[in-house]
Structures are given as structure tokens and as C-alpha cells.
Design an enzyme around this catalytic site. Structure first.
Site, PDB file in Angstrom:
ATOM      1  N   GLY A  46       1.828  -0.554   5.351  1.00 17.34           N
ATOM      2  CA  GLY A  46       0.895  -0.224   4.272  1.00 17.34           C
ATOM      3  C   GLY A  46       0.205   0.944   4.230  1.00 17.34           C
ATOM      4  CG  ASP A  47      -1.232   2.998   0.826  1.00 21.39           C
ATOM      5  OD1 ASP A  47      -0.032   3.501   0.920  1.00 21.39           O
ATOM      6  OD2 ASP A  47      -2.043   3.079  -0.342  1.00 21.39           O
ATOM      7  CG  LEU A  48      -6.333   1.293   6.825  1.00 23.94           C
ATOM      8  CD1 LEU A  48      -7.270   2.033   6.103  1.00 23.94           C
ATOM      9  CD2 LEU A  48      -6.928  -0.307   7.012  1.00 23.94           C
ATOM     10  CB  ALA A  49      -0.427   0.631   8.579  1.00 17.31           C
ATOM     11  CE  LYS A 185     -14.945  -0.770   1.853  1.00 20.85           C
ATOM     12  NZ  LYS A 185     -14.866  -0.896   0.467  1.00 20.85           N
ATOM     13  CG  HIS A 215     -13.873   3.699   6.971  1.00 17.30           C
ATOM     14  ND1 HIS A 215     -14.414   3.149   5.619  1.00 17.30           N
ATOM     15  CD2 HIS A 215     -14.023   4.875   6.755  1.00 17.30           C
ATOM     16  CE1 HIS A 215     -14.429   4.061   4.672  1.00 17.30           C
ATOM     17  NE2 HIS A 215     -14.164   5.319   5.225  1.00 17.30           N
ATOM     18  CG  ASP A 273     -15.449   0.709  -3.133  1.00 15.42           C
ATOM     19  OD1 ASP A 273     -14.791  -0.052  -2.229  1.00 15.42           O
ATOM     20  OD2 ASP A 273     -15.318   1.686  -3.702  1.00 15.42           O
ATOM     21  CG  HIS A 278     -18.840   2.467   3.417  1.00 13.12           C
ATOM     22  ND1 HIS A 278     -18.189   1.583   4.290  1.00 13.12           N
ATOM     23  CD2 HIS A 278     -17.840   2.666   2.710  1.00 13.12           C
ATOM     24  CE1 HIS A 278     -17.117   1.458   3.985  1.00 13.12           C
ATOM     25  NE2 HIS A 278     -16.759   2.276   2.936  1.00 13.12           N
TER      26      HIS A 278
HETATM   27  C1  BG6 Z   1     -13.878   3.000   0.977  1.00 11.90           C
HETATM   28  C2  BG6 Z   1     -14.012   2.623  -0.479  1.00 11.90           C
HETATM   29  O1  BG6 Z   1     -14.433   1.942   1.565  1.00 11.90           O
HETATM   30  O2  BG6 Z   1     -14.271   4.311   1.380  1.00 11.90           O
HETATM   31  C3  BG6 Z   1     -13.706   3.976  -1.457  1.00 11.90           C
HETATM   32  O3  BG6 Z   1     -13.254   1.561  -0.747  1.00 11.90           O
HETATM   33  C4  BG6 Z   1     -13.985   5.312  -0.972  1.00 11.90           C
HETATM   34  O4  BG6 Z   1     -13.744   3.657  -2.791  1.00 11.90           O
HETATM   35  C5  BG6 Z   1     -14.099   5.236   0.658  1.00 11.90           C
HETATM   36  O5  BG6 Z   1     -13.373   6.121  -1.482  1.00 11.90           O
HETATM   37  C6  BG6 Z   1     -14.665   6.684   1.191  1.00 11.90           C
HETATM   38  O6  BG6 Z   1     -14.462   6.885   2.425  1.00 11.90           O
HETATM   39  P1  BG6 Z   1     -14.155   8.247   3.253  1.00 11.90           P
HETATM   40  O7  BG6 Z   1     -13.847   7.881   4.484  1.00 11.90           O
HETATM   41  O8  BG6 Z   1     -13.079   8.830   2.312  1.00 11.90           O
HETATM   42  O9  BG6 Z   1     -15.788   8.796   2.959  1.00 11.90           O
END
Ligand code: BG6
Length: 802
Positions: A46-49, A185, A215, A273, A278
Site C-alpha cells: 500500500g501507499d504508506l508502506a 488512524k 505520526h 483528521d 496530531h
Molecule cells: C495525516 C492526515 O494524518 O497527516 C492528512 O490524514 C495530512 O490529511 C497529513 O495531510 C499531514 O502529515 P504531514 O506529515 O505531511 O504533516
């Protein structure tokens, strides 16, 4: 279906064992063997991986293999083996080594890593059993002791349950080895769904086995907040509080929009989101009490949780929301919605948060995030109050040191004009101390940040930039739970955000064009606990999402209810009207008698009223006000169920009211609760008679229960509905059953009684009570009729009109 054995054919098997042995030998040379770790990446293609996780795992391998651990990496997905293997190979093509590693070394390590990484299909229960068997067989072949297993769920949440069940039933390691499951998430959509998901996962895994990723906790500048506060305790101790901090801004601006992921975004919006997770995490790190030992995960998590407990509840006015102009169009296109569809999902939000504790009371924390803004940048900025007066003219100020220049501390998370993570400390604050993994940085000449030239700051950036996921993988490996979201933390956060999300559900966001064209359209201000756009809503850029009625579209309605005056409005306006009326009554009473005796009910309806009185009524004569309780639950006053506790949390701690003017009900005497022999009711009655002239309160605030009860006087109550007693013990049909309450005869002596009724749940009883006569036995509220005082009903439209 069994996993295709293609990746375990004898050749591959031997290669893997050879690779493991080579790595193992290397380890032996480096250090004593620590055990074998199997890492299973679910969603390996997948993308994240592709973007982060494989690179993070490679980094983990580079960091740890030389320290005595051996590894095997299992990339897993639903895709059939051959195709999956190809996809995974592609994802692994772009692995890179740290800049300072020699190319030959890099190639060697990469090669080893690739040999240790195998694809496998994980679809059925048998696939998981086969995985377990293979891990055990590997261990047996190599004679390695198993240290643990990490399962990384890089899959959508709907797949969690199945995977969790399979891992729990067939992939747990043997005794002495740990299991860690890593979750990404979204962790729910609101408090209810988050709790459901947490309960479900809790049936498969222990709390200590779960690693929920945010993250942002792996971003270097965020991860530096606690160590920085710790290393600079001496300088910060006196500054990190409401006396010195003007405000805190926690910001994440993005230039990208939601195109391509509106399916997800439409369900979530920017608050769920980004703010709920975050930005809230960053807030807790800034605001928490610093533990003595910042490396104690247990202490950090406990202190974080305490921040949630001190957060003041959000109201609709605590937030402003916006939506970039082309969003609805993107949703219509991507989700095949009709032309008439207009989304209400916010893509921009700013929220004003207050923390009600001694350290932060009164300090605004502003959380803001949005898509399609003019720049990409993230930071937590602590702006200090400027309490200095410089006598010499500005031209003599020592550029970087004058106390009259702005004083701020910024944890710069990334991007923006600086382009990297950084910690900035105004030179007129103090020279900070940072660990050796951070170095002093120089920015491009002429760069200005947060109103000052970069040269006005001590500026530090990491010696080596690291991706957040790679940082977190290392923490998972080392079992550092403080870098992850515990179930308690997660639910506390949803608990805080859910009411705001509900109250905003139908609010039309302000439309903005996106990028630099936004101009000043989204600028906002705050005062008295509320946020508002600085500019009036301009003409809608495109036809707005329907003319949803707003509270301000309605006049406060005045009419009669049970032949007494009725004030009706949307809840927010109603509360504000009631608070104004109470203040006016208080001012009049103090002017005439020198005192104001106010008896307040508990429960949820008055909470908003208390907050309004606490934040927006500076002319209230608190110093001359006596506060009484209308009723109380027979629990200790410190119990969350206690009405006094609600009063304390939402009102008392924010206003200056003399202690001796506060009169909690004596429900807890002789270390027991509401025992008849202790005569608590009589004691309270005597106190009222002694202090309140004619036992006639200036104002009694009541509510109305769905069964027609008021105060703690319930239908058919044998006490309190008539007779001589001023204060009585009663029994409630719901828990806690034992109550103490003012009696109807005492209530009816008041000069004024206000009955506050809010919410749709009250609709039926409101209609019923409007028709019944004086029947307090059946509906105690119908017995409220002050002898010579005034009765006023305050009902919101939900309760009154349904
Ligand atoms: C993700 C959100 O958790 O964090 C995204 O789902 C957002 O919508 C992203 O773009 C931003 O992360 P970063 O690491 O690019 O600041």
C-alpha cells in the site's frame, strides 16, 4: 486457502537461512545475541508502506541488526503471491541509506535486507497458521531465541477485526517473547465509535501490546518538546505558566487539498483528521506537567492524561470552520453525488482551547489546520508576554537582546520558509541547551520568522533529519509506549472533541478560494472564550450549501408557558439570555440588600450556563453572592457525580467568590452519606434560615426531568412536595438513588425561580406539563409557583418546538 508456498520453496528458504545466519554472525561479532524479531507488515504494497514503512524498517534493520538482534521481515497483503511479490519488490526498489554510508556498505546492507524480506499472502485463517509455522520453523532451524513479533496494520480499520482475531488465535509468540501490534488512524469517528473499536481490539490484545500511531509524535521537533522542557528546566520553570505565556499556537497548514481522497475526507473533515489527533497530541506535550523523569513512559502517559482532564469543554463558539471552494465539486465528482450536493465538511478549522488548571488558566491555546492554504508549515509557538518597558529609544535596543522585542519559543515541525524541523528560542529569552543530535542552524539571509529576523533566535535543527515513521518504528522496537496513543488517551481526546463535532455538524463552513487568494478571508480573532472571523462573511463565492437556519436568524421568542413568562431561543442564545438575566438580578439584589442568594441545580443543562457566567460576565457581583445547592446526590463532594463537583469545575474555579459564601449541601457527615441520624437536611435548613432573609432566595435555578421531576423531588416523593421541611432527603429512580433537595415549599418562597429546559429529550414532558394543572405528586415541576415571587421558563427550541 493455504498460502502459496512459492516464497518458501527450498531455494528461497535456504537463502533466507543463509541471510539470517550472515546477519546473525555480524551480530555476534558486534554484541551478544539478543534474540530474533519477526516483523509482519500488513498492507505491504500500500501507499504508506511504499512511502515510509519499508524505508523505516530498513533503517531499523541498519540501526539494530548490529546490536545483537536478528530479523525477518514479512510483507503481507491480500494479493496473490506472485503479483504481491512483484508489487513489494517495486516498493523496495527505492530504499536509501543514510548520507554518510559508503555506497559499497549500502549495497551490502540493502542486499541483506532484501534477502530477509519476503512477501506472503495473508487472507485466511490458514494463511496466519502457516505464517506462525514458518516463523517457528525458522527459529528451530537457526536455533535462535525468539525476542518478539511486530504486526504493523497498514490497512483500513474495517480489516482490523479479522486480522486481530487471526493474530490472536494463531500468531502469538511463545512464552518469554513479546507481541506488538501497530495500528494506524483513524481510530474511530467519535467517542462512541472509538470506544467500540477499542473494546473490540481489547478482546484480542492486551493494552501493552497495542501501539496506536500518531505520526506527529515521531516528528523530530515534536519528539523534542519534552526533552527540551526537561533540559531547560531551570530557564523554563518560572516562565512556563499563565503569568508569562501570552498564548500558544499549534498550527498545521497545508497547500494540498483533499482531491483523490474525498471518500475518506467527507467522513472525517479537518477536525477529526488533524486536530483531534496530531494537534491535540502536541498540545498535551506543551501543556502537561513535566514528570521528574521524562523517560518514564508511565509518568509521561499519566501526565498527558491529566491535561485532558483539565481541558475546558468546547462550545460551538470555540471554533470557526471553512471549506475550500472546489471541495464540494470534487466530492460530487469522486463520490458520484448529484449536482445539487453541497458538502458541509470543514477543510479548515481553528479552535480556541482553554486549560483549567493553575498553570494555564486564561492562556489561549489556538489549534488551527487547513487544506488549500497558502503554505505548508507546522509548528507549536509559545509566545511570551512582554512585560518590559524599555526607556531608551528603539534605535538603541540591542537587536537580539532587548526585553522589548518579541519573546517566543517555536517547535518548528517542518516545511515553511525554514524547510526543516527546528527549535527556535528568542535570544532575549535564554540560551537553550539541546542534545548533540541537534546543531545550531543558519537560514537563508534575510529570513524573517514569526515577526523577527532569524538572527534574533537561537536556532537549532537535527543533525540528521529522520522521517516520523522511522522514528516511531524504532520506538515500537524498544517498547516506548509513551510515543503512542493509549486507549485512555484516545478516549479522553474523543471525549473532548465529540461535543464540538456534534455541534458543528450542520454549520455551513465559510468558503475560501484556496492558496494565496485566500487573502485575509480566514483571519480570525478571539475574545471571551470565542473565536470569530475578522472579516464579515463576504458574498458566497459559489451558491452556499442551502440556507440552513442559523441561531442568529431567529429572534428570542417571548411567550407564556403555564401562565408564566417563557423565554425561548436556540440553546446558545438562551443560555446567554439567562446568564444576562441572572447577572441583572444579582446586581439589583446587591444594590438593594448588599447580598445575592443564588441556589443552583446540577446536571448537564446548567453546565453551559456556568461556563457562560465564568467567561463572559465580568460585572457579576461574585464577592457579594452566596451560592447554594438546589439538590445534591449522596456521594462525596469530590465525586464526579456530585452536583457540587460540576459547579466547582465549570464555575467556582473561574470566579472570585469568597469561600464562606459557598454552601455545599452536607451530604457527607461523619464519614457516611445522607444518614438520617446525621441530620444533614436539618443542618442545611438551619444554615439557610440563618443567612437568607425569610429563607427566601433571590433566585433559584431549576431544571425539569423527562418524568416531570425538579430539584431532587421525584413523582410520588413522600417528602419535599409539601409540609414544613425546608430541606429533605429523597429517593431518585436513577442512580445514585439517595438525594438531598430543597423542598417545594422552600423553592416557592424564592423571589424568582428560573426553570431551564433544553434538548429534544425534553420535548414530550414539555408538552405534557404545558397541559396539566397543579399536580406535584405526579409532576413535581407543576408544583413550582412562587408565592410572591416570579417564575420564568427558559426553553430552547429543541425542547419547546421539537
Ligand atoms: C495525516 C492526515 O494524518 O497527516 C492528512 O490524514 C495530512 O490529511 C497529513 O495531510 C499531514 O502529515 P504531514 O506529515 O505531511 O504533516
Amino acid at each position: 486457502m493455504l498460502a502459496e508456498p512459492f516464497n518458501w520453496h527450498p531455494g528461497m528458504w535456504n537463502m533466507l537461512i543463509v541471510a539470517m545466519c550472515l546477519a546473525f554472525l555480524g551480530c555476534l561479532q558486534a554484541q551478544e545475541l539478543q534474540g530474533h524479531v519477526s516483523i509482519i507488515l500488513l498492507g505491504a504494497t500500500g501507499d504508506l508502506a511504499k512511502k515510509y514503512l519499508w524505508q523505516g524498517l530498513f533503517q531499523l534493520y541498519l540501526d539494530e541488526a548490529g546490536r545483537g538482534h536478528s530479523f525477518s521481515f514479512h510483507g503481507a497483503a491480500l494479493t496473490a503471491p506472485r503479483q504481491g511479490q512483484e508489487l513489494m519488490a517495486k516498493a523496495l526498489e527505492s530504499l536509501s541509506c543514510p548520507k554518510d554510508m559508503a555506497p559499497s556498505h549500502c549495497a551490502e546492507h540493502k542486499d541483506q535486507f532484501l534477502q530477509l524480506s519476503q512477501y506472503r499472502q495473508l487472507k485466511t485463517a490458514e494463511d496466519y497458521q502457516a505464517l506462525n509455522k514458518d516463523i517457528e520453523a525458522q527459529l528451530q532451524h537457526t536455533g535462535l531465541r525468539e525476542a518478539g513479533r511486530i504486526f504493523y496494520f497498514s490497512v483500513p480499520p474495517f480489516a482490523y477485526e479479522d486480522i486481530a482475531r487471526n493474530i490472536n488465535s494463531s500468531c502469538r509468540p511463545g512464552p518469554g517473547a513479546w507481541l506488538r501490534v501497530v495500528l494506524e488512524k483513524p481510530f474511530g469517528h467519535d467517542h462512541f465509535s472509538a470506544r467500540q473499536l477499542a473494546t473490540e481490539l481489547g478482546t484480542f490484545f492486551q493494552e501493552e501490546e497495542m501501539y496506536r500511531v500518531d505520526h506527529y509524535l515521531g516528528k523530530q521537533a515534536v519528539a523534542q518538546i519534552l526533552p527540551f522542557r526537561d533540559q531547560n528546566r531551570k530557564a523554563l520553570d518560572g516562565l512556563w505558566n499563565r503569568h508569562h505565556v501570552e498564548r500558544v499556537e499549534i498550527i498545521m497548514k497545508e497547500t494540498v487539498d483533499a482531491e483523490g481522497r474525498t471518500g475518506f475526507y467527507e467522513e472525517y473533515g479537518v477536525i477529526r483528521d488533524v486536530l483531534q489527533n496530531h494537534l491535540t497530541e502536541v498540545l498535551t506535550l506543551v501543556a502537561m506537567e513535566l514528570p521528574h523523569n521524562v523517560s518514564s513512559a508511565e509518568a509521561v502517559l499519566r501526565h498527558k492524561l491529566q491535561v485532558f482532564q483539565a481541558l475546558r469543554g468546547l462550545q460551538r463558539g470555540s471554533a470557526i470552520v471553512g471549506q475550500y471552494q472546489s471541495y464540494s465539486e470534487q466530492v460530487r465528482r469522486e463520490l458520484q453525488k448529484p449536482d445539487s450536493f453541497h458538502s458541509l465538511t470543514p477543510t479548515f478549522a481553528a479552535v480556541l482551547v482553554h486549560i483549567d488548571n493553575l498553570r494555564w488558566e486564561g492562556v489561549p491555546f489556538i489549534l488551527m489546520s487547513g487544506k488549500a492554504l497558502d503554505e505548508r508549515v507546522g509548528y507549536a509557538r509559545i509566545l511570551f508576554k512582554n512585560q518590559a518597558c524599555c526607556v531608551q529609544s528603539e534605535k538603541h535596543w540591542a537587536a537580539a537582546q532587548s526585553q522589548c522585542l518579541p519573546r517566543q519559543l517555536v517547535f518548528h515541525i517542518g516545511h515553511g520558509d525554514l524547510g526543516s524541523p527546528a527549535v527556535l528560542v528568542s535570544r532575549n529569552l535564554f540560551r537553550p541547551s539541546l542534545p548533540s543530535s541537534w546543531k545550531e542552524m543558519e537560514g537563508p539571509p534575510g529570513l524573517r520568522l514569526f515577526g523577527s529576523p532569524l538572527s534574533d533566535y537561537y536556532a537549532y535543527s537535527p543533525v540528521q533529519e529522520r522521517d516520523a515513521h522511522s522514528v516511531l518504528l524504532s520506538h515500537i522496537f524498544h517498547g516506548r509506549k509513551d510515543f503512542f496513543i493509549t486507549t485512555e488517551n484516545l478516549l479522553a481526546s474523543w471525549d473532548f472533541w465529540t461535543p464540538l463535532l456534534e455541534s458543528l455538524a450542520h454549520k455551513a463552513p465559510r468558503l475560501y478560494p484556496g492558496g494565496a487568494e485566500n487573502g485575509r478571508l480566514l483571519d480570525f480573532e478571539f475574545s471571551s472564550g470565542r473565536l470569530f472571523f475578522s472579516q464579515q462573511q463576504p458574498e458566497q463565492l459559489v451558491p452556499g450549501p442551502g440556507p440552513a437556519p442559523m441561531p442568529s436568524d431567529f429572534q428570542v421568542l417571548r411567550a407564556k408557558y403555564r401562565e408564566s413568562p417563557l423565554v425561548s431561543a436556540w440553546s446558545e442564545e438562551l443560555i446567554s439570555k439567562l446568564a444576562n438575566d441572572i447577572e441583572a438580578t444579582a446586581v439589583r439584589a446587591v444594590r438593594r440588600f448588599g447580598q445575592f442568594h443564588l441556589a443552583l441545580s446540577g446536571g448537564s443543562s446548567p453546565v453551559a450556563l456556568f461556563q457562560q457566567l465564568a467567561t463572559a460576565h465580568y460585572g457579576f457581583p461574585w464577592a457579594h453572592t452566596h451560592l447554594w445547592l438546589v439538590d445534591e446526590r449522596c456521594v462525596p463532594l469530590s465525586d464526579p457525580e456530585s452536583n457540587f463537583q460540576g459547579l466547582q469545575a465549570h464555575l467556582l474555579q473561574h470566579v472570585r467568590i469568597p469561600y464562606y459564601n459557598i454552601h455545599p449541601m452536607p451530604v457527607h457527615l461523619q464519614q457516611r452519606l445522607c444518614a438520617e441520624e446525621d441530620q444533614g437536611a436539618q443542618i442545611y435548613a438551619r444554615e439557610i434560615s440563618a443567612l437568607v432573609a425569610n429563607s427566601s432566595f433571590d433566585l433559584v435555578l431549576l431544571g425539569m426531568g423527562a418524568d416531570g421531576h425538579t430539584a431532587s423531588l421525584f413523582p410520588q416523593s413522600p417528602t419535599g412536595l409539601d409540609g414544613e421541611q425546608l430541606v429533605v432527603l429523597t429517593t431518585s429512580p436513577s442512580q445514585p438513588h439517595r438525594r438531598m433537595s430543597l423542598s417545594l415549599p422552600l423553592i416557592n418562597r424564592a423571589k424568582k425561580v428560573a426553570v431551564l429546559v433544553m434538548g429534544r429529550m425534553k420535548r414530550e414532558i414539555t408538552t405534557l406539563v404545558s397541559r396539566v394543572g397543579h399536580e406535584p405528586k405526579k409532576w413535581p415541576i407543576s408544583g413550582v409557583l412562587p408565592h410572591s415571587g416570579q417564575l420564568v421558563w427558559y426553553m430552547d427550541y429543541d425542547a419547546f418546538l421539537g
